[in-house]
Design a protein around this motif. Sequence first.
Motif, short mmCIF file in Angstrom:
data_model
loop_
_atom_site.label_atom_id
_atom_site.label_comp_id
_atom_site.label_asym_id
_atom_site.label_seq_id
_atom_site.Cartn_x
_atom_site.Cartn_y
_atom_site.Cartn_z
N SER A 9 0.91 -1.48 -0.13
CA SER A 9 -0.35 -0.19 -0.16
C SER A 9 1.07 1.09 0.02
O SER A 9 0.69 2.20 -0.58
CB SER A 9 -1.04 0.07 1.12
N ILE A 10 1.77 1.53 0.67
CA ILE A 10 2.46 1.77 0.81
C ILE A 10 3.23 2.75 -0.51
O ILE A 10 3.55 3.71 -1.01
CB ILE A 10 3.85 2.44 1.93
N PHE A 11 3.80 1.76 -1.00
CA PHE A 11 4.44 1.95 -2.90
C PHE A 11 3.16 2.13 -3.70
O PHE A 11 3.66 3.36 -4.53
CB PHE A 11 4.88 0.44 -3.40
N LYS A 12 2.28 1.35 -3.25
CA LYS A 12 1.62 2.04 -4.07
C LYS A 12 0.57 3.20 -4.21
O LYS A 12 0.29 4.02 -5.40
CB LYS A 12 0.28 1.06 -4.43
N HIS A 13 0.53 3.77 -3.18
CA HIS A 13 0.26 4.83 -3.43
C HIS A 13 1.26 6.57 -3.27
O HIS A 13 1.21 7.60 -2.90
CB HIS A 13 -0.51 5.97 -1.86
N CYS A 65 11.28 -6.84 -2.89
CA CYS A 65 11.99 -6.78 -3.46
C CYS A 65 10.41 -6.90 -4.79
O CYS A 65 10.90 -5.68 -5.74
CB CYS A 65 12.23 -7.75 -3.55
N ALA A 66 9.37 -7.38 -4.89
CA ALA A 66 7.99 -7.04 -5.51
C ALA A 66 7.56 -5.70 -6.06
O ALA A 66 7.17 -5.44 -6.66
CB ALA A 66 7.36 -8.32 -5.39
N ALA A 67 7.29 -5.34 -4.07
CA ALA A 67 7.04 -3.76 -4.74
C ALA A 67 7.80 -2.79 -4.97
O ALA A 67 7.13 -2.00 -5.28
CB ALA A 67 6.60 -4.07 -2.59
N TYR A 68 8.99 -3.61 -4.83
CA TYR A 68 10.11 -1.81 -4.95
C TYR A 68 10.09 -2.23 -6.58
O TYR A 68 9.74 -1.40 -7.81
CB TYR A 68 11.39 -1.98 -4.66
N TYR A 69 10.10 -3.56 -7.17
CA TYR A 69 10.21 -3.71 -9.02
C TYR A 69 9.02 -3.57 -9.35
O TYR A 69 9.31 -2.41 -10.07
CB TYR A 69 10.46 -5.25 -8.62
N LYS A 70 7.64 -3.64 -8.25
CA LYS A 70 6.30 -2.92 -9.40
C LYS A 70 6.50 -1.64 -9.82
O LYS A 70 6.12 -1.32 -10.46
CB LYS A 70 5.40 -3.90 -8.26
N TYR A 71 6.38 -0.94 -8.53
CA TYR A 71 6.01 -0.02 -8.43
C TYR A 71 7.10 1.41 -8.73
O TYR A 71 6.64 2.68 -8.95
CB TYR A 71 5.49 0.48 -6.55
N MET A 72 8.46 0.31 -8.93
CA MET A 72 9.31 1.82 -9.06
C MET A 72 10.12 1.41 -10.87
O MET A 72 10.56 2.33 -11.43
CB MET A 72 10.53 1.74 -8.21
N LEU A 73 8.89 0.57 -11.38
CA LEU A 73 8.68 0.55 -12.61
C LEU A 73 10.21 0.56 -12.82
O LEU A 73 11.05 1.21 -14.24
CB LEU A 73 8.11 1.43 -13.41
N VAL A 74 11.79 -0.34 -12.16
CA VAL A 74 13.05 -0.77 -12.62
C VAL A 74 12.49 -1.79 -13.47
O VAL A 74 11.92 -2.30 -13.98
CB VAL A 74 13.62 -0.90 -11.60
N THR A 75 13.78 -1.35 -15.02
CA THR A 75 13.43 -2.27 -15.48
C THR A 75 14.84 -2.73 -15.91
O THR A 75 15.78 -2.14 -15.03
CB THR A 75 13.42 -1.56 -17.63
N ASN A 76 15.61 -3.23 -16.54
CA ASN A 76 16.91 -4.23 -16.28
C ASN A 76 17.90 -2.41 -16.80
O ASN A 76 19.25 -2.78 -16.15
CB ASN A 76 17.34 -5.30 -17.25
N ASP A 77 18.23 -1.62 -17.71
CA ASP A 77 18.35 -0.70 -17.49
C ASP A 77 18.00 0.33 -16.05
O ASP A 77 19.42 1.15 -16.21
CB ASP A 77 18.59 -0.11 -19.03
#
Lengths: 374, 73
Positions: free
Chosen positions: A40-44, A353-365
């Motif tokens: 929730s913290i990441f989503k918002h 890790c999933a929350a960071y990855y999903k909500y921060m839209l981190v890609t491979n580069d």
Amino acid sequence: MRFVDEFCDPKLAKGLIEAINGLVDREMVLMEVCGTHTVSIFKHGIRNLLAPFIKLVSGPGCPVCVTAAQDIDKAVWFSRQRDVILATFGDMIRVPGTTASLEKQRAKGRDIRVVYSVLDALDIARSNPTKRVVFLGIGFETTAPGIALSIHLAKEQGLENFFVYSCHKLIPPAMKALLESGEVRIDGFICPGHVSTIIGARPYKFIAEQYHIPCVITGFEPVDILQAILMLVKAREKARVEIQYSRAVKPEGNVVAQQILAEIFEPIDAAWRGIGVIPDSGLKIRQKYSRFDASMAFEMPQDVNRVEADLSGCICGKILRGMATPPDCLLFGKACTIEEPIGACMVSSEGTCAAYYKYMLVTNDKRVDKRGRV
Amino acid sequence: MCLGIPVKIMKISDSLADVETGGVVRQASLALVEDVRVGDFVILHAGFAIQKVDEQEAMETLRLLKGIGICGL
Ligand code: SF4
């Protein structure tokens, strides 16, 4: 949705953010223990709204993430036994053990079923009398009462082919272990709302009394979390346990659920992934109900219990203790992604890790820096 | 995993209920809650109602929060 939308009101959120920012003048490190709060913290985008003084760190509150690799190995072993149907909750089947995951076993033709409720597993046992149904019971105090009830029902109904492998974990002992380790500074706890629905406020009292750290039992909408942070800021000088999520948490908790828990389970030392063994932090099925205890009913060879070193480079253990953030992991966003997860914190939808990855839209580069900026 | 959502009780038969949220109806066990009636909201978690949602408390929280919005504290 009723009781949800009202607590997402941007106007209320704005008032709270202003109140927090007006009160706080030095850094406060707040730990949200529960994975649902992390999401929730990441989503918002709450982390960024409260910078720079409020620093939110995630704790060990995702049951999928903290399930030890050895326990997955045991589940894999159960699934390989003759006439066994292994049932569990969704995310569990992708979590890696030391050598395999349940998903891989399913691909090899083992009968592994994902259920929404443990009552579905009871139904499977009822309609498959020639099979043995092993339910991999994971979850915290929120989930364990339902599993306890299923064991009670199995006994009442004379179901002889239903077994539970209990990997349940308890939250307050884990919070104590974190504090005792002294590895991470915590100035306040955002305590889990639905765990507390069951256990109430009392089990956190020692944190305020012995460690002088304020605790606020918190709901899951953005306004809930912001209000809890304001309460924690205000409680800085005089630590106490408060309930923000009063619409769903009574100070005494859910007594019916506590009774069924105590009837079926007793506390036992339990191994947490990446953390190690924490005293009295697990739940074991009592002797009286041992007929339903998969670890008693099956004869498991000793070598399933061996612990192998994790050579993958995954640092979930540090992340679960609030000592590191996912970008500190060399594999994050590169070798380890939501699509191809390596560690449990990426597998679980509530993992940090999933929350960071999903909500921060981190890609491979693209990498996020330690402050969480992309 | 500890996700719980508020759902409305539509029908009760023994310890099972039909509960509704967002137009979707599903079944929930009421074995862990006491004194719930049709029309009440409960928190649903993994097939079980784990607590009745206290409407009064929800209103009280919102009332307090509206005060914060107005005066900033
Ligand atoms: S990014 Fe992947 S490998 Fe790294 S800590 Fe998280 S789950 Fe483990």
